[in-house]
Design a protein around this motif. Sequence first.
Motif, PDB file in Angstrom:
ATOM      1  N   GLY A 374     -21.218  70.938  78.189  1.00 14.14           N
ATOM      2  CA  GLY A 374     -20.775  71.968  79.110  1.00 14.14           C
ATOM      3  C   GLY A 374     -19.623  72.807  78.624  1.00 14.14           C
ATOM      4  O   GLY A 374     -19.264  73.801  79.256  1.00 14.14           O
ATOM      5  N   LEU A 375     -19.019  72.443  77.480  1.00 13.24           N
ATOM      6  CA  LEU A 375     -17.826  73.154  77.005  1.00 13.24           C
ATOM      7  C   LEU A 375     -18.045  73.760  75.621  1.00 13.24           C
ATOM      8  O   LEU A 375     -17.084  74.222  74.993  1.00 13.24           O
ATOM      9  CB  LEU A 375     -16.624  72.202  76.959  1.00 13.24           C
ATOM     10  N   GLU A 376     -19.275  73.793  75.167  1.00 15.76           N
ATOM     11  CA  GLU A 376     -19.546  74.229  73.793  1.00 15.76           C
ATOM     12  C   GLU A 376     -19.176  75.691  73.550  1.00 15.76           C
ATOM     13  O   GLU A 376     -18.861  76.076  72.419  1.00 15.76           O
ATOM     14  CB  GLU A 376     -21.031  74.044  73.461  1.00 15.76           C
ATOM     15  N   HIS A 377     -19.191  76.510  74.593  1.00 12.23           N
ATOM     16  CA  HIS A 377     -18.943  77.945  74.416  1.00 12.23           C
ATOM     17  C   HIS A 377     -17.576  78.378  74.954  1.00 12.23           C
ATOM     18  O   HIS A 377     -17.287  79.562  75.042  1.00 12.23           O
ATOM     19  CB  HIS A 377     -20.052  78.745  75.102  1.00 12.23           C
ATOM     20  N   GLY A 378     -16.743  77.448  75.301  1.00 13.62           N
ATOM     21  CA  GLY A 378     -15.424  77.769  75.828  1.00 13.62           C
ATOM     22  C   GLY A 378     -14.923  76.622  76.671  1.00 13.62           C
ATOM     23  O   GLY A 378     -15.492  75.538  76.675  1.00 13.62           O
ATOM     24  N   TYR A 379     -13.847  76.879  77.409  1.00 15.00           N
ATOM     25  CA  TYR A 379     -13.235  75.783  78.161  1.00 15.00           C
ATOM     26  C   TYR A 379     -13.763  75.671  79.581  1.00 15.00           C
ATOM     27  O   TYR A 379     -13.216  74.944  80.409  1.00 15.00           O
ATOM     28  CB  TYR A 379     -11.714  75.930  78.174  1.00 15.00           C
ATOM     29  N   GLY A 380     -14.842  76.370  79.894  1.00 17.09           N
ATOM     30  CA  GLY A 380     -15.482  76.186  81.177  1.00 17.09           C
ATOM     31  C   GLY A 380     -15.065  77.218  82.204  1.00 17.09           C
ATOM     32  O   GLY A 380     -13.992  77.828  82.124  1.00 17.09           O
ATOM     33  N   SER A 381     -15.926  77.390  83.200  1.00 19.80           N
ATOM     34  CA  SER A 381     -15.704  78.439  84.198  1.00 19.80           C
ATOM     35  C   SER A 381     -14.649  78.082  85.218  1.00 19.80           C
ATOM     36  O   SER A 381     -14.191  78.946  85.970  1.00 19.80           O
ATOM     37  CB  SER A 381     -17.028  78.731  84.910  1.00 19.80           C
ATOM     38  N   ASN A 382     -14.236  76.826  85.275  1.00 19.68           N
ATOM     39  CA  ASN A 382     -13.285  76.412  86.305  1.00 19.68           C
ATOM     40  C   ASN A 382     -11.840  76.391  85.827  1.00 19.68           C
ATOM     41  O   ASN A 382     -10.950  76.040  86.596  1.00 19.68           O
ATOM     42  CB  ASN A 382     -13.666  75.020  86.831  1.00 19.68           C
ATOM     43  N   LEU A 383     -11.609  76.719  84.566  1.00 19.03           N
ATOM     44  CA  LEU A 383     -10.245  76.813  84.052  1.00 19.03           C
ATOM     45  C   LEU A 383      -9.904  78.271  83.764  1.00 19.03           C
ATOM     46  O   LEU A 383     -10.791  79.089  83.490  1.00 19.03           O
ATOM     47  CB  LEU A 383     -10.065  75.984  82.780  1.00 19.03           C
ATOM     48  N   GLY A 384      -8.624  78.602  83.826  1.00 20.45           N
ATOM     49  CA  GLY A 384      -8.167  79.954  83.545  1.00 20.45           C
ATOM     50  C   GLY A 384      -6.942  79.936  82.653  1.00 20.45           C
ATOM     51  O   GLY A 384      -6.250  78.925  82.532  1.00 20.45           O
ATOM     52  N   LEU A 385      -6.689  81.062  82.016  1.00 26.70           N
ATOM     53  CA  LEU A 385      -5.560  81.182  81.103  1.00 26.70           C
ATOM     54  C   LEU A 385      -4.820  82.482  81.394  1.00 26.70           C
ATOM     55  O   LEU A 385      -5.363  83.580  81.229  1.00 26.70           O
ATOM     56  CB  LEU A 385      -6.059  81.149  79.648  1.00 26.70           C
ATOM     57  N   TYR A 386      -3.588  82.347  81.877  1.00 28.18           N
ATOM     58  CA  TYR A 386      -2.737  83.483  82.215  1.00 28.18           C
ATOM     59  C   TYR A 386      -1.527  83.495  81.284  1.00 28.18           C
ATOM     60  O   TYR A 386      -1.147  82.460  80.719  1.00 28.18           O
ATOM     61  CB  TYR A 386      -2.269  83.394  83.670  1.00 28.18           C
ATOM     62  N   PHE A 387      -0.916  84.664  81.148  1.00 26.48           N
ATOM     63  CA  PHE A 387       0.263  84.800  80.289  1.00 26.48           C
ATOM     64  C   PHE A 387       1.329  85.636  80.972  1.00 26.48           C
ATOM     65  O   PHE A 387       1.015  86.603  81.679  1.00 26.48           O
ATOM     66  CB  PHE A 387      -0.092  85.489  78.963  1.00 26.48           C
ATOM     67  N   ILE A 388       2.574  85.254  80.760  1.00 27.77           N
ATOM     68  CA  ILE A 388       3.684  86.190  80.894  1.00 27.77           C
ATOM     69  C   ILE A 388       4.067  86.580  79.478  1.00 27.77           C
ATOM     70  O   ILE A 388       4.423  85.722  78.667  1.00 27.77           O
ATOM     71  CB  ILE A 388       4.885  85.580  81.630  1.00 27.77           C
ATOM     72  N   VAL A 389       3.928  87.874  79.174  1.00 29.08           N
ATOM     73  CA  VAL A 389       4.293  88.390  77.854  1.00 29.08           C
ATOM     74  C   VAL A 389       5.680  89.007  77.955  1.00 29.08           C
ATOM     75  O   VAL A 389       5.895  89.959  78.698  1.00 29.08           O
ATOM     76  CB  VAL A 389       3.266  89.427  77.361  1.00 29.08           C
ATOM     77  N   ASN A 390       6.617  88.426  77.221  1.00 28.71           N
ATOM     78  CA  ASN A 390       7.984  88.948  77.192  1.00 28.71           C
ATOM     79  C   ASN A 390       8.218  89.890  76.019  1.00 28.71           C
ATOM     80  O   ASN A 390       8.837  90.944  76.171  1.00 28.71           O
ATOM     81  CB  ASN A 390       8.987  87.788  77.126  1.00 28.71           C
ATOM     82  N   SER A 391       7.716  89.485  74.846  1.00 26.82           N
ATOM     83  CA  SER A 391       7.973  90.299  73.653  1.00 26.82           C
ATOM     84  C   SER A 391       6.925  89.997  72.580  1.00 26.82           C
ATOM     85  O   SER A 391       7.141  89.157  71.704  1.00 26.82           O
ATOM     86  CB  SER A 391       9.387  90.020  73.115  1.00 26.82           C
TER      87      SER A 391
END
Length: 541
Positions: A374-391
């Motif tokens: 279930g994770l061969e193409h990425g980390y799955g539909s139920n996880l997300g990745l957000y960022f605070i970009v400072n610099s």
Amino acid sequence: MTTAENQSIALRFNEATKLQYINLDNKPPLYKFYPGLRAIGLPDVADQPGPQMPTLAAIRGDGGSDHTGPLTLEQLTNLLYHSAAVIRRRQLNDGEVHYRAAASAGALYPTEIYVVCGDLEGLRAGVYHFNPRDCTLVRLRNGDLRRWVASAVGDHSAYPATLVFTTVFWRSAWKYRERGYRYCYWDLGTVAANLLATANAEAVPVKLNFGFVDRMLTGYFGIDGVTEAPSLVASVGTPDGMLADGPGDVPGALPQESNDLNAGAIDYSMSAQVHAASPLQTHDDLANWNRATAGLSQSEKDELDGTGDVFRPLRSGTDGMFDADIDLSSLASAPLGNCVRSRGSTRRFSREPMPWEAFRSVVDAAGRGINAPGLEHGYGSNLGLYFIVNSVEVLEPGAYYYNPFYTGLRLLNAGEFREMAGHLGFEQALPADAAAVAFITADLNTIDRDLGARGYRMAQTVAGIIGGRLYLGMHALGLGATGLTFFDDSVTEFFSPHAAGQSAVFVVPMGVPGSPNRVRPFRSQVAVSLDSRARGAGQGG
């Protein structure tokens, strides 16, 4: 005059509410050992350079061919060493401190590793426990017993070896109490990230299995499934046929008990309850789990989310032009062996900008597939990745969402958020000073509905794998990273409405290391405001 019973209640209450910085009297052992069993030496890979594939390529799985020859003992040792062994030692005033291959919350290392193998050149078939302190094995059972683990996993392919990872919960709970249950699986994830990268560099196939019949493994390794429990199974190498169906003879007791890992443990009931709800009890449970996890990567959410005018593909250069893929040849990525052996958690960041090439390459690598159902193409539909970009060079400061379908960053809110990053990261300077901060989230409601408590375990572990990849990638490029805890609901609130329904799981600040490498004091204006309002500010007379 009070009764004896009331006195007892008062004394118990007083004992339970005492404050102490750290209680070293009941700290669990960092190492599991079997006093009556002889240690079996492994090839001395510590004196060799280790895997020489560039780290980012190893994380991504580039450049290696599938291993078709027999698994060698040196390859198996490299997997163990670069995943979990002590890689360096340092003498401090109070004694020697050991640093291991993968990051661990509080350096408590709750993960143990067992090896189940057929005959390998230099190692007889059997069941072994790995001692990370001196990189040795002890034999717990003799003979080819791979059928037992194969039956527990439901895969009777004759893999040359299988690694079974267990978790000693008290090691993390000792310091982090109920929340330590989460940290156990973060730490398992960072170990797994190292394992997968090392396997790619050694051209040894490794498949992770989150699904298995737990009770079939507990007695097999002489553990109770409560204080120490199986958490992950990794099939190693190319199968050389099929094993017979069924587990075979039920194994008896181990020849020797280990040292006591649970002495002085405090009962944290919620952690115990969530774990008690997570095992798969039968093969029917396993079949249901496998069906539920089969479609984890299939989701229309990110495709429908779109890109828009504020979208930056990771596979684009500094000029914004789209590239088919990221060319790693221009990056000075350290060899994986060097990276693992020198890696450490960053304690201070400078506020220098991070190069765009470094940022996009590491984030792209971290988001790649995981060789697990279930994770061969990425980390799955139920996880997300957000960022605070400072610099980060070429990126506007602000809050971003990483869209894995389009492999890029969507700007959610432009602005200067250093103070907020420091607050969300548990009021620490590290995320305020970092060039960027990764917030790994999960849709825990959906996970709980579809996968139950075991899905919760898997989500925490996969977040640890993503975090471990960020660690390795940043360090390989001469940058830094560290893992942090966080104010849970505040993270969701900050990234909402986009993050509505998500829960924060793991936080990783990244950037240019500062000097000296020591944590600096910090208090955000967000916390100052909250404290003032808690004292009644703005509430009138």
